[in-house]
Design a protein around this motif. Structure first.
Motif, short mmCIF file in Angstrom:
data_model
loop_
_atom_site.label_atom_id
_atom_site.label_comp_id
_atom_site.label_asym_id
_atom_site.label_seq_id
_atom_site.Cartn_x
_atom_site.Cartn_y
_atom_site.Cartn_z
N ASP A 54 0.78 -1.31 -0.03
CA ASP A 54 0.09 -0.16 -0.11
C ASP A 54 1.00 1.28 0.12
N ASP A 55 1.65 1.19 0.88
CA ASP A 55 2.85 2.45 1.02
C ASP A 55 3.60 2.63 -0.17
N ALA A 56 4.07 1.76 -0.78
CA ALA A 56 4.83 1.64 -2.20
C ALA A 56 3.96 1.99 -3.28
N VAL A 57 2.83 1.76 -3.23
CA VAL A 57 1.83 1.87 -4.30
C VAL A 57 1.81 3.54 -4.62
N VAL B 105 15.26 -4.58 2.04
CA VAL B 105 14.96 -3.39 1.46
C VAL B 105 14.69 -3.43 -0.09
N VAL B 106 13.34 -2.87 -0.34
CA VAL B 106 12.57 -2.84 -1.44
C VAL B 106 12.92 -1.59 -1.95
N ARG B 107 13.27 -1.08 -3.08
CA ARG B 107 13.78 0.00 -3.79
C ARG B 107 12.87 0.19 -4.94
N ILE B 108 12.26 1.37 -5.17
CA ILE B 108 11.21 1.59 -6.10
C ILE B 108 12.19 2.97 -6.77
N SER B 109 12.60 3.03 -8.04
CA SER B 109 12.93 4.03 -8.73
C SER B 109 12.23 4.63 -10.09
N VAL B 110 12.45 5.82 -10.08
CA VAL B 110 11.65 6.53 -11.30
C VAL B 110 12.74 7.46 -12.10
N ALA B 111 12.98 7.40 -13.25
CA ALA B 111 14.07 7.89 -13.81
C ALA B 111 13.18 8.85 -15.09
N ASP B 112 13.72 9.87 -15.06
CA ASP B 112 13.43 10.56 -16.12
C ASP B 112 14.76 11.70 -16.89
N SER B 113 14.45 12.18 -17.92
CA SER B 113 15.68 12.93 -18.47
C SER B 113 15.90 14.43 -17.83
N LEU C 89 22.30 12.07 -12.65
CA LEU C 89 22.78 11.35 -13.65
C LEU C 89 23.24 12.18 -14.77
N GLU C 90 24.20 11.80 -15.77
CA GLU C 90 24.66 12.44 -16.92
C GLU C 90 23.28 13.16 -17.76
N LEU C 91 22.51 11.85 -17.90
CA LEU C 91 21.38 12.46 -18.67
C LEU C 91 19.98 12.61 -18.19
N GLY C 92 20.09 13.10 -16.77
CA GLY C 92 18.87 13.19 -16.05
C GLY C 92 18.92 12.75 -14.66
N LYS C 93 18.06 12.13 -14.12
CA LYS C 93 17.91 11.81 -12.68
C LYS C 93 17.16 10.59 -12.50
N VAL C 94 17.35 10.09 -11.17
CA VAL C 94 16.62 8.88 -10.85
C VAL C 94 16.11 9.38 -9.22
N VAL C 95 14.81 9.32 -9.10
CA VAL C 95 14.24 9.67 -7.86
C VAL C 95 13.62 8.23 -7.23
N TRP C 96 14.47 8.00 -6.03
CA TRP C 96 13.92 6.54 -5.68
C TRP C 96 13.50 6.90 -4.19
N ALA C 97 12.88 5.43 -3.75
CA ALA C 97 12.12 5.36 -2.50
C ALA C 97 12.72 3.94 -1.95
N GLU C 98 12.90 3.89 -0.72
CA GLU C 98 13.28 2.43 -0.10
C GLU C 98 11.95 2.23 1.09
N PHE C 99 11.80 0.73 1.04
CA PHE C 99 11.08 0.26 2.17
C PHE C 99 11.38 -0.94 2.90
N GLU C 100 11.48 -0.96 4.13
CA GLU C 100 11.97 -1.97 4.75
C GLU C 100 10.90 -3.18 4.72
N VAL C 101 11.28 -4.53 4.63
CA VAL C 101 10.61 -5.50 4.60
C VAL C 101 10.89 -6.63 5.72
N ALA C 102 10.31 -7.50 6.08
CA ALA C 102 10.53 -8.54 6.96
C ALA C 102 11.63 -9.11 6.32
N PRO C 103 12.64 -9.86 7.35
CA PRO C 103 13.67 -10.69 6.73
C PRO C 103 13.29 -11.81 6.04
N PRO C 104 13.97 -12.28 4.88
CA PRO C 104 13.73 -13.41 4.17
C PRO C 104 13.67 -14.60 5.07
#
Length: 165
Positions: free
Chosen positions: A40-43, A72-80, A115-130
């Motif tokens: 829910d939070d990641a969405v 850690v789950v990382r969601i990344s969104v890149a644009d130019s 980045l050289e040609l844009g940026k990446v915006v990211w967010a991380e979420f902690e999850v239970a240990p595998p």
């Protein structure tokens, strides 16, 4: 943790409909990987980051991908666009400026890499240990470069999040 197919990353036109596609991608991949505790939070977070890209980047495409390493789950969104996001604390009567506040409140930590040609915006979420120890699960393709300036990690008093980098 189960390995997820590399199709977790996608390039989309940078239009408002991209936010729904990103939400569907994140929800589906987290469900497939058994990581529903952060779904829910990641969405909501991916929707906000993609929405910011659509509103502010002026670019034609946005790229979204996910990775999971350890807890850690990382969601990344890149644009130019090379314009980094800025966390603005919205006032009670403001009509906007709440998106990155939500990202900050819901994620373990977040930031942006220039980045050289844009940026990446990211967010991380902690999850239970595998349950079984092992290598990192791939929830999508890895970024080719994640070096650059970290921006936007707002730490609050008593917060256990670490500044990235």
């Amino acid at each position: 943790m189960e390995k997820v197919p590399a199709a977790a990353g996608v390039t989309l036109p940078c239009v408002p409909a991209a936010a729904k596609t990103a939400r569907d991608l994140v929800r589906t991949r987290l469900l497939h990987a058994g990581l529903t505790e952060v779904s829910d939070d990641a969405v909501l977070v991916v929707s906000e980051i993609v929405g910011n890209s659509v509103r502010h980047s002026g670019t034609r495409y946005v790229r979204i991908w996910m990775t999971c390493t350890g807890r850690v789950v990382r969601i990344s969104v890149a644009d130019s666009s090379r314009t980094l996001p800025t966390l603005i604390i919205a006032g009670d009567n403001d009509d906007g400026h709440r998106g990155l506040g939500l990202v900050d409140a819901l994620s373990y930590r977040w930031g942006a890499d220039l980045l050289e040609l844009g940026k990446v915006v990211w967010a991380e979420f902690e999850v239970a240990p595998p349950v079984a120890s092992g290598n990192s699960s791939d929830l999508g393709e890895l970024a080719t470069s994640q070096s650059g300036t970290v921006h936007g990690v707002a730490l609050r008093e008593g917060d256990q999040r670490r500044a990235a980098g």
